[in-house]
Design an enzyme around this catalytic site. Structure first.
Site, PDB file in Angstrom:
ATOM      1  N   TYR A   1      35.044  40.222  40.573  1.00  0.00           N
ATOM      2  CA  TYR A   1      34.689  39.040  41.364  1.00  0.00           C
ATOM      3  C   TYR A   1      35.803  38.782  42.365  1.00  0.00           C
ATOM      4  O   TYR A   1      36.980  38.758  42.002  1.00  0.00           O
ATOM      5  CB  TYR A   1      34.518  37.838  40.433  1.00  0.00           C
TER       6      TYR A   1
ATOM      7  N   ASP B   1      43.293  42.509  44.319  1.00  0.00           N
ATOM      8  CA  ASP B   1      42.948  41.096  44.188  1.00  0.00           C
ATOM      9  C   ASP B   1      43.656  40.577  42.936  1.00  0.00           C
ATOM     10  O   ASP B   1      43.176  40.757  41.815  1.00  0.00           O
ATOM     11  CB  ASP B   1      41.432  40.922  44.094  1.00  0.00           C
TER      12      ASP B   1
ATOM     13  N   LYS C   1      44.807  30.699  42.433  1.00  0.00           N
ATOM     14  CA  LYS C   1      45.030  30.130  41.098  1.00  0.00           C
ATOM     15  C   LYS C   1      46.483  29.716  40.859  1.00  0.00           C
ATOM     16  O   LYS C   1      46.892  28.658  41.306  1.00  0.00           O
ATOM     17  CB  LYS C   1      44.464  31.073  40.034  1.00  0.00           C
TER      18      LYS C   1
END
Ligand SMILES: *Cc1c(COP(=O)(O)O)cnc(C)c1O
Length: 419
Positions: free
Chosen positions: A141, A234, A262
Protein backbone atom coordinates in the site's frame (compact mmCIF):
# COMPACT_ATOMS: atom_id res chain seq x y z
CA UNK A 1 -22.15 10.40 24.43
CA UNK A 2 -21.42 6.67 24.14
CA UNK A 3 -19.77 5.01 21.13
CA UNK A 4 -23.03 3.57 19.85
CA UNK A 5 -24.77 6.97 19.79
CA UNK A 6 -21.74 8.66 18.25
CA UNK A 7 -21.43 5.96 15.60
CA UNK A 8 -25.11 6.31 14.68
CA UNK A 9 -24.70 10.07 14.29
CA UNK A 10 -21.36 9.67 12.46
CA UNK A 11 -22.97 7.36 9.91
CA UNK A 12 -25.39 10.13 8.94
CA UNK A 13 -22.51 12.57 8.43
CA UNK A 14 -19.65 10.49 7.00
CA UNK A 15 -19.72 7.47 4.69
CA UNK A 16 -19.59 4.47 7.02
CA UNK A 17 -19.27 6.87 9.94
CA UNK A 18 -15.52 7.14 9.48
CA UNK A 19 -12.77 9.18 7.82
CA UNK A 20 -10.72 6.13 6.81
CA UNK A 21 -12.42 2.82 5.92
CA UNK A 22 -10.71 0.27 8.20
CA UNK A 23 -11.75 2.24 11.28
CA UNK A 24 -15.33 1.08 10.72
CA UNK A 25 -14.28 -2.40 12.02
CA UNK A 26 -16.16 -4.24 9.27
CA UNK A 27 -13.44 -6.89 8.95
CA UNK A 28 -13.97 -7.89 12.58
CA UNK A 29 -17.79 -7.76 12.37
CA UNK A 30 -17.92 -4.99 14.93
CA UNK A 31 -18.58 -1.33 15.44
CA UNK A 32 -15.83 1.14 16.33
CA UNK A 33 -15.23 2.48 19.80
CA UNK A 34 -14.81 6.25 19.82
CA UNK A 35 -11.62 7.42 21.49
CA UNK A 36 -11.68 10.21 24.02
CA UNK A 37 -7.99 10.50 24.89
CA UNK A 38 -4.68 8.65 24.84
CA UNK A 39 -1.57 8.69 26.99
CA UNK A 40 1.49 6.43 27.07
CA UNK A 41 0.52 2.94 25.94
CA UNK A 42 -3.18 3.52 26.60
CA UNK A 43 -6.30 4.90 25.00
CA UNK A 44 -9.61 5.57 26.70
CA UNK A 45 -12.93 5.46 24.90
CA UNK A 46 -15.77 7.93 25.43
CA UNK A 47 -17.27 5.61 28.03
CA UNK A 48 -14.07 5.65 30.08
CA UNK A 49 -12.87 2.13 29.22
CA UNK A 50 -9.09 1.83 29.08
CA UNK A 51 -7.23 -0.09 26.36
CA UNK A 52 -3.63 -1.17 25.94
CA UNK A 53 -2.89 0.10 22.45
CA UNK A 54 -1.15 -1.97 19.75
CA UNK A 55 -2.24 0.21 16.82
CA UNK A 56 -0.72 3.57 17.82
CA UNK A 57 -2.54 5.49 15.13
CA UNK A 58 -1.35 2.81 12.64
CA UNK A 59 2.29 3.43 13.46
CA UNK A 60 3.18 7.06 14.22
CA UNK A 61 3.10 6.94 18.02
CA UNK A 62 6.19 4.75 18.52
CA UNK A 63 7.06 6.66 21.69
CA UNK A 64 3.57 6.14 23.04
CA UNK A 65 0.86 8.77 23.18
CA UNK A 66 1.63 12.22 24.56
CA UNK A 67 5.35 11.74 24.96
CA UNK A 68 6.15 14.68 27.26
CA UNK A 69 9.04 16.01 25.15
CA UNK A 70 7.11 15.81 21.89
CA UNK A 71 4.01 17.36 23.45
CA UNK A 72 6.02 20.24 24.89
CA UNK A 73 7.72 20.87 21.53
CA UNK A 74 4.34 21.01 19.81
CA UNK A 75 2.89 23.35 22.46
CA UNK A 76 5.86 25.67 22.12
CA UNK A 77 5.52 25.70 18.34
CA UNK A 78 1.80 26.54 18.47
CA UNK A 79 2.67 29.50 20.67
CA UNK A 80 4.92 30.78 17.86
CA UNK A 81 2.16 30.59 15.23
CA UNK A 82 0.73 27.46 13.66
CA UNK A 83 1.40 28.06 9.94
CA UNK A 84 3.39 30.61 7.96
CA UNK A 85 3.38 29.44 4.33
CA UNK A 86 6.98 30.60 4.28
CA UNK A 87 10.28 28.89 5.11
CA UNK A 88 10.93 28.29 8.81
CA UNK A 89 13.61 26.95 11.13
CA UNK A 90 11.81 23.68 11.90
CA UNK A 91 11.91 22.48 8.28
CA UNK A 92 15.67 22.82 8.13
CA UNK A 93 16.16 21.23 11.54
CA UNK A 94 13.98 18.22 10.74
CA UNK A 95 15.51 17.75 7.28
CA UNK A 96 18.98 17.85 8.80
CA UNK A 97 18.01 15.24 11.39
CA UNK A 98 16.46 12.96 8.75
CA UNK A 99 19.55 13.30 6.58
CA UNK A 100 21.73 12.36 9.55
CA UNK A 101 19.71 9.21 10.26
CA UNK A 102 18.99 8.24 6.64
CA UNK A 103 22.02 9.47 4.66
CA UNK A 104 20.59 8.32 1.29
CA UNK A 105 18.12 11.20 1.66
CA UNK A 106 20.57 13.86 0.54
CA UNK A 107 17.72 16.25 -0.27
CA UNK A 108 14.06 16.05 0.61
CA UNK A 109 10.65 17.67 0.48
CA UNK A 110 8.16 17.82 3.34
CA UNK A 111 4.52 17.16 2.55
CA UNK A 112 1.48 16.50 4.73
CA UNK A 113 0.83 12.75 4.35
CA UNK A 114 2.36 9.50 3.21
CA UNK A 115 0.00 9.55 0.24
CA UNK A 116 1.44 12.86 -0.93
CA UNK A 117 4.98 11.58 -0.44
CA UNK A 118 4.58 8.47 -2.60
CA UNK A 119 2.49 10.28 -5.23
CA UNK A 120 5.17 12.95 -5.55
CA UNK A 121 8.04 10.43 -5.57
CA UNK A 122 6.37 8.60 -8.46
CA UNK A 123 5.92 11.86 -10.38
CA UNK A 124 9.56 12.72 -9.76
CA UNK A 125 10.78 9.30 -10.90
CA UNK A 126 8.74 9.67 -14.07
CA UNK A 127 9.91 13.24 -14.64
CA UNK A 128 13.52 12.29 -14.02
CA UNK A 129 13.59 9.25 -16.30
CA UNK A 130 11.09 10.45 -18.92
CA UNK A 131 9.37 7.04 -18.61
CA UNK A 132 5.80 6.20 -17.57
CA UNK A 133 5.65 2.60 -16.40
CA UNK A 134 6.43 1.50 -12.87
CA UNK A 135 6.45 -1.72 -10.89
CA UNK A 136 4.35 -2.11 -7.76
CA UNK A 137 3.78 -5.16 -5.60
CA UNK A 138 0.42 -6.73 -4.98
CA UNK A 139 -0.56 -6.10 -1.37
CA UNK A 140 1.83 -3.18 -0.93
CA UNK A 141 0.00 0.00 0.00
CA UNK A 142 1.41 3.37 -0.99
CA UNK A 143 -1.46 5.62 0.00
CA UNK A 144 -4.52 6.35 -2.10
CA UNK A 145 -3.17 8.17 -5.18
CA UNK A 146 -4.81 6.79 -8.34
CA UNK A 147 -1.77 5.15 -9.94
CA UNK A 148 -1.18 2.96 -6.88
CA UNK A 149 -4.74 1.72 -6.54
CA UNK A 150 -4.22 -1.54 -8.30
CA UNK A 151 -4.02 -4.44 -5.83
CA UNK A 152 -3.19 -2.06 -3.02
CA UNK A 153 -3.36 -4.25 0.06
CA UNK A 154 -5.64 -4.29 3.04
CA UNK A 155 -6.66 -0.67 3.18
CA UNK A 156 -8.11 -0.78 -0.31
CA UNK A 157 -9.31 -4.37 -0.33
CA UNK A 158 -7.74 -7.36 -2.05
CA UNK A 159 -9.27 -6.87 -5.50
CA UNK A 160 -7.42 -4.71 -8.03
CA UNK A 161 -8.55 -1.17 -8.52
CA UNK A 162 -11.43 0.91 -7.25
CA UNK A 163 -14.27 2.70 -9.00
CA UNK A 164 -13.22 6.23 -9.87
CA UNK A 165 -9.79 5.34 -11.21
CA UNK A 166 -9.80 5.37 -15.03
CA UNK A 167 -8.17 2.36 -16.66
CA UNK A 168 -5.83 4.74 -18.47
CA UNK A 169 -4.40 5.86 -15.15
CA UNK A 170 -3.31 2.39 -14.03
CA UNK A 171 -2.30 1.16 -17.49
CA UNK A 172 1.32 1.96 -16.61
CA UNK A 173 1.17 0.15 -13.27
CA UNK A 174 2.97 -3.19 -13.63
CA UNK A 175 2.12 -5.66 -10.86
CA UNK A 176 4.13 -8.43 -9.28
CA UNK A 177 3.69 -10.59 -6.19
CA UNK A 178 5.83 -9.49 -3.26
CA UNK A 179 9.08 -11.48 -3.01
CA UNK A 180 8.72 -12.66 -6.62
CA UNK A 181 11.91 -11.34 -8.18
CA UNK A 182 11.37 -13.39 -11.35
CA UNK A 183 8.10 -11.57 -12.05
CA UNK A 184 9.90 -8.23 -11.77
CA UNK A 185 12.69 -9.45 -14.04
CA UNK A 186 10.07 -10.44 -16.61
CA UNK A 187 8.61 -6.92 -16.55
CA UNK A 188 12.05 -5.42 -17.12
CA UNK A 189 12.84 -7.92 -19.86
CA UNK A 190 9.66 -6.93 -21.68
CA UNK A 191 9.75 -3.15 -21.16
CA UNK A 192 12.86 -2.23 -19.21
CA UNK A 193 13.48 0.98 -21.12
CA UNK A 194 9.96 2.23 -20.32
CA UNK A 195 10.04 1.60 -16.55
CA UNK A 196 10.57 4.73 -14.46
CA UNK A 197 10.77 3.07 -11.06
CA UNK A 198 10.08 0.22 -8.72
CA UNK A 199 8.24 1.23 -5.57
CA UNK A 200 8.31 -1.25 -2.72
CA UNK A 201 7.66 -1.51 0.99
CA UNK A 202 11.08 -2.89 2.02
CA UNK A 203 9.25 -4.87 4.68
CA UNK A 204 5.57 -4.98 3.78
CA UNK A 205 3.18 -3.81 6.48
CA UNK A 206 -0.17 -3.50 4.77
CA UNK A 207 -1.06 -7.14 4.08
CA UNK A 208 0.07 -8.08 7.54
CA UNK A 209 3.79 -7.99 8.10
CA UNK A 210 5.60 -9.72 5.23
CA UNK A 211 9.37 -9.74 5.36
CA UNK A 212 11.54 -9.54 2.26
CA UNK A 213 13.12 -12.86 1.33
CA UNK A 214 16.91 -13.05 1.20
CA UNK A 215 18.08 -11.42 -2.04
CA UNK A 216 14.74 -9.82 -2.96
CA UNK A 217 15.64 -6.19 -2.20
CA UNK A 218 19.15 -6.62 -3.60
CA UNK A 219 17.60 -8.03 -6.76
CA UNK A 220 15.39 -4.95 -7.11
CA UNK A 221 18.40 -2.71 -6.53
CA UNK A 222 20.37 -4.51 -9.24
CA UNK A 223 17.53 -4.34 -11.77
CA UNK A 224 17.07 -0.60 -11.23
CA UNK A 225 20.78 0.02 -11.59
CA UNK A 226 20.98 -2.09 -14.74
CA UNK A 227 18.01 -0.44 -16.46
CA UNK A 228 18.44 3.12 -15.19
CA UNK A 229 15.20 2.98 -13.21
CA UNK A 230 14.66 4.64 -9.83
CA UNK A 231 14.35 2.41 -6.76
CA UNK A 232 11.84 3.88 -4.30
CA UNK A 233 11.63 2.46 -0.79
CA UNK A 234 8.29 3.35 0.74
CA UNK A 235 9.41 3.56 4.37
CA UNK A 236 6.26 5.25 5.64
CA UNK A 237 5.89 2.37 8.14
CA UNK A 238 9.43 1.01 8.33
CA UNK A 239 11.24 4.36 8.71
CA UNK A 240 12.43 4.74 12.33
CA UNK A 241 10.52 1.51 13.12
CA UNK A 242 12.80 -1.29 11.88
CA UNK A 243 15.86 0.72 12.85
CA UNK A 244 16.68 4.39 13.33
CA UNK A 245 17.86 4.38 9.72
CA UNK A 246 14.81 2.42 8.56
CA UNK A 247 14.68 -0.78 6.54
CA UNK A 248 17.49 0.47 4.29
CA UNK A 249 19.86 0.47 7.25
CA UNK A 250 18.59 -2.83 8.58
CA UNK A 251 18.84 -4.68 5.27
CA UNK A 252 21.82 -2.75 3.94
CA UNK A 253 20.23 -1.78 0.61
CA UNK A 254 20.30 1.84 -0.55
CA UNK A 255 17.35 3.11 -2.59
CA UNK A 256 17.44 6.16 -4.87
CA UNK A 257 14.37 7.73 -3.27
CA UNK A 258 12.70 7.14 0.09
CA UNK A 259 9.22 8.09 1.26
CA UNK A 260 8.47 8.71 4.93
CA UNK A 261 5.37 9.47 6.96
CA UNK A 262 3.75 8.30 10.17
CA UNK A 263 6.60 8.44 12.75
CA UNK A 264 8.26 11.59 11.34
CA UNK A 265 5.18 13.63 12.21
CA UNK A 266 5.14 12.61 15.87
CA UNK A 267 1.35 12.31 15.56
CA UNK A 268 0.87 15.34 13.29
CA UNK A 269 0.19 15.14 9.55
CA UNK A 270 3.59 14.89 7.84
CA UNK A 271 5.06 13.05 4.91
CA UNK A 272 8.44 13.40 3.28
CA UNK A 273 10.18 12.16 0.16
CA UNK A 274 13.81 12.49 -0.70
CA UNK A 275 16.93 10.84 -1.98
CA UNK A 276 19.74 11.43 -4.42
CA UNK A 277 20.54 15.09 -4.97
CA UNK A 278 20.77 14.55 -8.72
CA UNK A 279 17.20 13.26 -8.80
CA UNK A 280 15.73 15.68 -6.24
CA UNK A 281 17.07 18.65 -8.18
CA UNK A 282 14.49 17.86 -10.84
CA UNK A 283 11.87 19.29 -8.47
CA UNK A 284 10.57 22.83 -9.01
CA UNK A 285 11.79 25.50 -8.56
CA UNK A 286 15.23 24.04 -9.45
CA UNK A 287 13.87 21.59 -12.01
CA UNK A 288 10.63 21.19 -13.88
CA UNK A 289 8.67 18.63 -11.84
CA UNK A 290 5.90 20.42 -9.95
CA UNK A 291 4.71 19.73 -6.43
CA UNK A 292 3.54 22.18 -3.76
CA UNK A 293 1.63 22.35 -0.49
CA UNK A 294 -0.07 25.05 1.59
CA UNK A 295 0.77 23.33 4.88
CA UNK A 296 4.01 21.64 3.78
CA UNK A 297 6.73 22.04 6.41
CA UNK A 298 4.13 23.09 8.95
CA UNK A 299 6.04 24.44 11.98
CA UNK A 300 4.02 22.53 14.60
CA UNK A 301 4.41 19.23 12.74
CA UNK A 302 8.13 19.91 12.15
CA UNK A 303 8.67 20.57 15.87
CA UNK A 304 6.83 17.40 16.91
CA UNK A 305 8.69 15.38 14.27
CA UNK A 306 12.07 16.71 15.30
CA UNK A 307 11.39 16.06 19.00
CA UNK A 308 10.29 12.52 18.10
CA UNK A 309 13.47 11.77 16.15
CA UNK A 310 15.61 13.21 18.92
CA UNK A 311 13.82 11.17 21.57
CA UNK A 312 14.14 8.01 19.45
CA UNK A 313 17.92 8.38 19.44
CA UNK A 314 17.84 7.85 23.21
CA UNK A 315 15.76 4.68 22.86
CA UNK A 316 17.09 1.12 22.87
CA UNK A 317 15.85 -0.44 19.62
CA UNK A 318 17.55 -3.79 20.26
CA UNK A 319 15.89 -4.16 23.66
CA UNK A 320 12.51 -3.17 22.21
CA UNK A 321 12.90 -5.74 19.46
CA UNK A 322 13.77 -8.45 21.99
CA UNK A 323 10.77 -7.74 24.21
CA UNK A 324 8.45 -7.46 21.18
CA UNK A 325 9.71 -10.81 19.92
CA UNK A 326 9.16 -12.41 23.32
CA UNK A 327 5.63 -11.02 23.53
CA UNK A 328 4.74 -12.07 19.99
CA UNK A 329 6.15 -15.58 20.45
CA UNK A 330 4.31 -16.11 23.70
CA UNK A 331 1.05 -14.82 22.22
CA UNK A 332 1.51 -17.17 19.30
CA UNK A 333 2.14 -20.12 21.62
CA UNK A 334 -1.00 -19.30 23.60
CA UNK A 335 -3.15 -19.13 20.46
CA UNK A 336 -1.58 -22.26 18.96
CA UNK A 337 -2.22 -24.03 22.27
CA UNK A 338 -5.93 -23.50 21.69
CA UNK A 339 -5.77 -25.46 18.42
CA UNK A 340 -5.89 -22.34 16.22
CA UNK A 341 -3.35 -22.40 13.36
CA UNK A 342 -1.13 -19.37 13.58
CA UNK A 343 1.93 -18.09 11.74
CA UNK A 344 4.04 -15.33 13.25
CA UNK A 345 5.97 -12.66 11.35
CA UNK A 346 7.97 -10.20 13.43
CA UNK A 347 10.67 -7.60 12.93
CA UNK A 348 11.70 -4.73 15.19
CA UNK A 349 8.68 -3.52 17.14
CA UNK A 350 6.15 -4.84 14.60
CA UNK A 351 4.50 -8.22 14.26
CA UNK A 352 1.53 -9.99 12.70
CA UNK A 353 0.02 -13.20 13.98
CA UNK A 354 -1.64 -14.67 10.90
CA UNK A 355 -4.43 -17.12 11.53
CA UNK A 356 -3.01 -19.42 8.91
CA UNK A 357 -1.47 -22.89 8.76
CA UNK A 358 1.27 -21.84 6.33
CA UNK A 359 3.94 -19.17 6.07
CA UNK A 360 2.82 -15.85 4.56
CA UNK A 361 5.24 -14.48 1.95
CA UNK A 362 2.86 -12.50 -0.28
CA UNK A 363 -0.73 -11.37 -0.72
CA UNK A 364 -1.68 -14.84 -1.95
CA UNK A 365 -1.26 -16.44 1.48
CA UNK A 366 -2.24 -13.32 3.38
CA UNK A 367 -5.60 -13.33 1.63
CA UNK A 368 -6.22 -16.94 2.66
CA UNK A 369 -6.07 -16.35 6.42
CA UNK A 370 -9.00 -17.19 8.68
CA UNK A 371 -10.77 -13.82 9.00
CA UNK A 372 -13.58 -15.21 11.16
CA UNK A 373 -11.13 -16.57 13.73
CA UNK A 374 -9.34 -13.22 13.82
CA UNK A 375 -12.65 -11.41 14.37
CA UNK A 376 -13.37 -13.69 17.34
CA UNK A 377 -9.92 -13.03 18.78
CA UNK A 378 -10.13 -9.27 18.19
CA UNK A 379 -13.55 -8.92 19.84
CA UNK A 380 -12.53 -10.84 22.95
CA UNK A 381 -9.24 -8.96 23.28
CA UNK A 382 -11.04 -5.61 22.95
CA UNK A 383 -13.56 -6.64 25.60
CA UNK A 384 -10.59 -7.31 27.91
CA UNK A 385 -8.99 -3.92 27.23
CA UNK A 386 -6.52 -4.78 24.46
CA UNK A 387 -6.80 -2.63 21.33
CA UNK A 388 -5.62 -4.47 18.20
CA UNK A 389 -5.89 -3.54 14.53
CA UNK A 390 -9.44 -4.21 13.35
CA UNK A 391 -8.32 -6.55 10.52
CA UNK A 392 -6.22 -9.71 10.53
CA UNK A 393 -3.93 -8.49 7.78
CA UNK A 394 -2.39 -5.59 9.69
CA UNK A 395 0.65 -5.08 11.90
CA UNK A 396 0.61 -4.88 15.64
CA UNK A 397 3.05 -2.27 16.92
CA UNK A 398 4.68 -2.04 20.30
CA UNK A 399 5.81 1.32 21.63
CA UNK A 400 8.59 2.40 23.93
CA UNK A 401 5.84 3.31 26.41
CA UNK A 402 4.61 -0.26 26.91
CA UNK A 403 5.60 -1.69 30.28
CA UNK A 404 6.26 -5.36 30.96
CA UNK A 405 3.06 -5.30 32.99
CA UNK A 406 1.13 -4.18 29.88
CA UNK A 407 2.55 -7.15 28.00
CA UNK A 408 1.69 -9.50 30.88
CA UNK A 409 -1.92 -8.22 30.89
CA UNK A 410 -2.08 -8.72 27.12
CA UNK A 411 -0.92 -12.33 27.47
CA UNK A 412 -3.46 -12.90 30.25
CA UNK A 413 -6.22 -11.60 27.97
CA UNK A 414 -5.10 -13.94 25.19
CA UNK A 415 -5.19 -16.90 27.60
CA UNK A 416 -8.88 -16.17 28.19
CA UNK A 417 -9.83 -16.15 24.49
CA UNK A 418 -12.02 -19.02 23.27
CA UNK A 419 -12.41 -19.91 19.60
C1 LIG B 1 0.20 4.59 5.69
C2 LIG B 1 1.01 4.35 4.47
C3 LIG B 1 1.01 5.24 3.39
C4 LIG B 1 0.05 6.40 3.31
O1 LIG B 1 0.26 7.34 4.29
P1 LIG B 1 -0.94 8.35 4.69
O2 LIG B 1 -0.31 9.29 5.65
O3 LIG B 1 -2.01 7.49 5.28
O4 LIG B 1 -1.38 9.00 3.44
C5 LIG B 1 1.90 5.03 2.36
N1 LIG B 1 2.74 3.99 2.37
C6 LIG B 1 2.76 3.09 3.39
C7 LIG B 1 3.75 1.99 3.36
C8 LIG B 1 1.89 3.24 4.46
O5 LIG B 1 1.88 2.33 5.43
Amino acid sequence: MDSKTLYAKAQTLMPGGVNSPLRACKYVNSEPVFIDRAEGAYMWDVEGRQYIDYVFSWGPMILGHQDPVVTEAAHKAVDMGSSYGAPCFGEVALAEEINKLIPSMEMMRMVSSGTEATMSALRLARGYTGRNKFVKFIGNYHGHADAFLAAAGSAAGVTPGTPGVPEEVVQHTLLAQYNDLDAVKAHFKESGDEIACIIVEPAAGNMGLVLPKEGFLQGLRDLCTEYGAVLIFDEVITGFRLALGGAQERYGITPDLTTLGKIIGGGFPVGCYGGKREIMEHMAPVGGVFQAGTLSGNPVAMAAGLATLQRLQECDYAAQEARTKALAEELTAIIAGKGQSVYLAQVGSAFTMYFSDKPVTSMVESGQCDAAAYATYWQQMLAQGVYLAPAGFECAFTSFAHTDEDFEKTLEAARNVTF
